[in-house]
Design a protein around this motif. Sequence first.
Motif, PDB file in Angstrom:
ATOM      1  N   SER A 365       8.307 -46.161 -21.863  1.00 55.88           N
ATOM      2  CA  SER A 365       8.743 -47.488 -21.416  1.00 55.88           C
ATOM      3  C   SER A 365      10.146 -47.821 -21.915  1.00 55.88           C
ATOM      4  O   SER A 365      11.005 -48.278 -21.147  1.00 55.88           O
ATOM      5  N   GLN A 369      14.002 -48.156 -19.458  1.00 55.88           N
ATOM      6  CA  GLN A 369      14.976 -49.249 -19.368  1.00 55.88           C
ATOM      7  C   GLN A 369      16.364 -48.732 -19.014  1.00 55.88           C
ATOM      8  O   GLN A 369      17.154 -49.442 -18.374  1.00 55.88           O
ATOM      9  N   TYR A 372      17.315 -48.675 -15.046  1.00 57.26           N
ATOM     10  CA  TYR A 372      16.835 -49.801 -14.245  1.00 57.26           C
ATOM     11  C   TYR A 372      17.559 -49.924 -12.908  1.00 57.26           C
ATOM     12  O   TYR A 372      16.932 -50.216 -11.875  1.00 57.26           O
ATOM     13  N   ILE A 390       4.198 -44.507 -17.403  1.00 57.46           N
ATOM     14  CA  ILE A 390       4.942 -45.173 -18.466  1.00 57.46           C
ATOM     15  C   ILE A 390       4.183 -45.050 -19.779  1.00 57.46           C
ATOM     16  O   ILE A 390       3.243 -45.797 -20.063  1.00 57.46           O
ATOM     17  N   GLY A 405       7.519 -50.513 -26.208  1.00 57.18           N
ATOM     18  CA  GLY A 405       7.497 -50.687 -24.752  1.00 57.18           C
ATOM     19  C   GLY A 405       7.124 -52.105 -24.391  1.00 57.18           C
ATOM     20  O   GLY A 405       6.004 -52.380 -23.951  1.00 57.18           O
ATOM     21  N   ASP A 408       8.589 -53.462 -19.709  1.00 56.68           N
ATOM     22  CA  ASP A 408       8.430 -52.823 -18.397  1.00 56.68           C
ATOM     23  C   ASP A 408       7.604 -53.658 -17.428  1.00 56.68           C
ATOM     24  O   ASP A 408       7.826 -53.600 -16.220  1.00 56.68           O
ATOM     25  N   TYR A 411      10.114 -56.163 -15.984  1.00 58.46           N
ATOM     26  CA  TYR A 411      11.249 -55.613 -15.228  1.00 58.46           C
ATOM     27  C   TYR A 411      10.822 -54.787 -14.019  1.00 58.46           C
ATOM     28  O   TYR A 411      11.642 -54.485 -13.161  1.00 58.46           O
ATOM     29  N   LEU A 412       9.524 -54.445 -13.918  1.00 58.91           N
ATOM     30  CA  LEU A 412       9.040 -53.767 -12.720  1.00 58.91           C
ATOM     31  C   LEU A 412       8.320 -54.729 -11.772  1.00 58.91           C
ATOM     32  O   LEU A 412       8.487 -54.656 -10.558  1.00 58.91           O
ATOM     33  N   ARG A 447       0.962 -48.082 -16.896  1.00 55.48           N
ATOM     34  CA  ARG A 447       1.396 -48.056 -18.293  1.00 55.48           C
ATOM     35  C   ARG A 447       0.203 -47.793 -19.214  1.00 55.48           C
ATOM     36  O   ARG A 447      -0.921 -48.186 -18.925  1.00 55.48           O
TER      37      ARG A 447
END
Length: 629
Positions: A365, A369, A372, A390, A405, A408, A411-412, A447
């Motif tokens: 994770s 970054q 991105y 992840i 981590g 994520d 940001y996903l 994840r």
Amino acid sequence: MGFSFANDVATPLLDQVHVPDDLKSMDHAALCRLAQELRGETLRVVSETGGHLGSSLGVIELTVAIHASFSAPRDTIIWDVSHQCYPHKILTGRRDRMRSLRKKDGLSGFTRRGESPFDPFGAAHSSTSISAGLGFATARDLKGQDGHVVCIIGDGAMSAGMAFEAMNNAGASGRPLIVILNDNDMSISASTGALNRHLSDVRRNTGTNAGNVFENFGFDYRGPVDGHDLDVLIPLLAELRDEKDGPILLHVVTRKGAGYAPAEAAEDKYHGVNPFDVTTGKQNKTEAKAPSYTRVFADALIAEAEKDDRIVAITAAMAAGTGVDRFGAAFPDRTFDVGIAEQHAVTFAAGLAAAGMKPFCAIYSTFLQRAYDQIVHDVALQQLPVRFAIDRAGLVGSDGPTHAGAFDILYLANLPGFTVMAASDEAELMHMVATAAAHDHGPIAFRYPRGEGTGVPLPIRGDVLPIGRGRIIEQGGQIALLSFGTRLADCLKARRLLALEGISVTVADARFAKPLDTALLAELVDNHSMLVTIEEGATGGFGALVLHHLANRGMLDGRCAVRTLTLPDTFIAQASPEDMYEEAKLTARHIAAAARNGLTVARPNADIRRSGRAGQQELPARLHRAEDR
């Protein structure tokens, strides 16, 4: 050149070193003896604490030579990745604290600005040193100051695009800057790629122009030289120190794990170790109660790939860390280690997906970054079915905040068309690997944490999950705990704690942050006085998505109070994972307390409706039971 480790712990020269300037009074013979004492001290420290051993042993002589030749902190010394900085820490006034390495309230396993003036720039991710070094050199020149800037970067780190971007800029600037390329033919896994082949040619003197690559970037190339030979290193560094014109690259050849036979013989050169017996090299390992999540992922992916020859695996220099090495042993032609190049890894995966393959991009994770823009522009925008595995989701223990981590989910999940899952246990991880393999409509991510699983029975092969559907694990009436990820086990413990107080609790596993199971959310809100979401991620992730959905549907009307439990808005310092989650207030007792406290302030009319008859009735059948797949 051979080394031996003496069991004699006497360190008369090292005892005299409190700051690097103490090396200035030592003659050449004393510096050579100091290096041997430093190697022994590093071994003893890491044998007790665990940590990054091989990389630190490989730079013992280089560290001594740098600090004997330069005057830190007036001269800026920047270590790339910095997992090789243990000898540096010992020589810069931190020897008495080395046994606290990577522990709660102890020294970081990496350079950290707040820890010492001898750590001018923090690092734990790769390939940052030349960019940062050029920043320091530029500031020095603009301020009219003196001083040197020295960047030590490994051969694996040099493969990242950022390092080349920095060299391009530094070479054009003409500013004095010293870059030391520590070439040991390894990062964590063996170094790969054309640059590695070029360096191999240089080491064998078969290149047509040894320094051609670096000279074309505007660097004055020197080397290669033996990085364990102080007879060569010290006078050469003194010569480079006195030169004032433009950037210089010194190519130093070292051996990871040098001086310690068990490390030199190990495949990974003892990159990261548990505490160990110095005499035998045998590491202290506790008996695992369950397979690790990483291994479960690898085995599940192998099972899928046996039935689908379009499945391929990609890693960015973390083959062993992500389990891709196991996949590679089974399918070598379908396994790709692209080196420390996460941006390239993601767009490479996008190209594979666009060409009809099924790429699984396995990246931690915290390292994902770094890619991105590629996730947004090359994958999400084109709705390509890249599968993101992840690893190291959530808090990771002794590696600290640089490797946590935490981000994520948010940001996903804010990207259109992305499917985002989190495994609550290792069996669920198998189902998510199967789900990702079957998913051909846009990008999908799942994840999972570091460490061993919970010990649940594992299926022979994972089942394909219905996209966007969660499951009910335990049924109650007053409070609903909705978990996204492996805090599910703590939610079940919290349920038992609350049951002792007569509070009835439903526990659900969301499985998906995107798309949300909106039917499940509606039923939980309609049938409970309190809804608590729990996730191992930062604010703005799963809980925020739940609140956003409920607000847009007019469901935040006070009938059901909603609380979100996330990682706190701070970087949590290194400690055991248990201590870190205690600090984050995401353990069972904290979950129970948040639910209990929230229930007391819920509106009375909601309590009346749910605490009695409604609280004990069966939830509708369309709520997805734990046994439903």
